[in-house]
Write an enzyme that holds these catalytic residues in place. Sequence first.
Site, PDB file in Angstrom:
ATOM      1  N   THR A  39      51.200 -39.525 -22.719  1.00 12.68           N
ATOM      2  CA  THR A  39      52.155 -40.584 -23.002  1.00 12.68           C
ATOM      3  C   THR A  39      53.326 -39.942 -23.732  1.00 12.68           C
ATOM      4  O   THR A  39      53.144 -38.943 -24.412  1.00 12.68           O
ATOM      5  CB  THR A  39      51.495 -41.646 -23.901  1.00 12.68           C
ATOM      6  OG1 THR A  39      50.369 -42.209 -23.232  1.00 12.68           O
ATOM      7  CG2 THR A  39      52.462 -42.762 -24.250  1.00 12.68           C
ATOM      8  N   GLY A  92      47.236 -49.787 -20.358  1.00 14.08           N
ATOM      9  CA  GLY A  92      46.785 -49.219 -21.614  1.00 14.08           C
ATOM     10  C   GLY A  92      47.535 -49.774 -22.807  1.00 14.08           C
ATOM     11  O   GLY A  92      48.155 -50.838 -22.750  1.00 14.08           O
ATOM     12  N   GLY A 111      43.714 -45.395 -24.450  1.00 15.20           N
ATOM     13  CA  GLY A 111      44.353 -46.664 -24.735  1.00 15.20           C
ATOM     14  C   GLY A 111      43.435 -47.803 -25.069  1.00 15.20           C
ATOM     15  O   GLY A 111      43.760 -48.665 -25.900  1.00 15.20           O
ATOM     16  N   THR A 124      49.434 -42.254 -28.785  1.00 14.39           N
ATOM     17  CA  THR A 124      49.023 -41.604 -27.553  1.00 14.39           C
ATOM     18  C   THR A 124      47.537 -41.309 -27.635  1.00 14.39           C
ATOM     19  O   THR A 124      47.052 -40.793 -28.648  1.00 14.39           O
ATOM     20  CB  THR A 124      49.800 -40.290 -27.307  1.00 14.39           C
ATOM     21  OG1 THR A 124      49.222 -39.624 -26.179  1.00 14.39           O
ATOM     22  CG2 THR A 124      49.768 -39.364 -28.503  1.00 14.39           C
ATOM     23  N   GLY A 125      46.801 -41.664 -26.593  1.00 20.08           N
ATOM     24  CA  GLY A 125      45.368 -41.424 -26.616  1.00 20.08           C
ATOM     25  C   GLY A 125      44.643 -42.313 -25.633  1.00 20.08           C
ATOM     26  O   GLY A 125      45.238 -42.837 -24.686  1.00 20.08           O
TER      27      GLY A 125
END
Length: 307
Positions: free
Chosen positions: A176, A206, A230, A227-228
């Site tokens: 992301t 997400g 979601g 970011t990760g």
Amino acid sequence: MNIPAIAVHGGSGTIASSIDDPKIRKSYLDALREALEAGFSLLTNDGTALESVKKAVTVLEDCELFNAGKGSVFTSKGDHEMDAAIMDGKTLDAGAVAGIKGIKNPVLFADDIMKNTPFVFLAGNEAMEYARRQKYEFLPDSYFFTQLRYDQWTNLRGSGDVSLDHSSDNGHKFGTVGAVAVDSEGNLAAATSTGGMTNKAWGRVGDSPMIGAGTYAKNQTCAVSCTGHGEYFIRGVVAYDVSCLMEYGGMSLKDATNEAIFKRLKKMGGEGGLIAIDAHGNIYMPFNTEGMYRGLKNNRQTMTQIL
């Protein structure tokens, strides 16, 4: 006070071994630096935090290295569905879009929704109909094609599995892009954009376009872009949680971001990171994965890192 200032990210996760190649590593760092320079230039020329994050994310969307805009991953149908959000910390105005196709810069579309409609969140075909009415240019699928993303998809095509933007050597990278900024007047803003999961189906969305989950900004506390994985950021309402830990828990930005990423998110089993900034220009970028593509710039320093 250390303002104005900006931070950007280009995803977190297990960093591919190919990043050890000096040329590849440099290309990522150069892209992060370009986004920082573009956003910071606006801040130092009377631009707003909102304009700054929008510009920085646009630069990253135009770079095929990241899973957003041009570099978006392939869905199970072999096309690209993109999500984005933007928020103004001064007014709490926000705009978001999910599941759109063919639009070069989803973050600009999210900004359009915020400024020119009574709504916050538009999605899918109806969002695209609005874009057509606004005379947006729709680009062909070929613009969004990259060999890396295609190869990732072909490894999963027909399997029913999805991947969180894995690298070519099967490391996981949560791809992301995002930016947070504070301008000379102390106003905050955040923006996030993503192409989502490789081989995703059923309209999966997400955290990136969800206000409070992956994107949030409030002048009195902070601006956050996540970011990760979601699903965990959505369940934990992570971006807003950081703000709440500051506003109601009396925590500093550092303590709030660490609590959210290293304790609350990790306790749920979630992986990822975030970038956050407050009105004084303090910036923290914690992550509980192997690495995160990130950088910051203010009047004192410019820093870009991958690991």
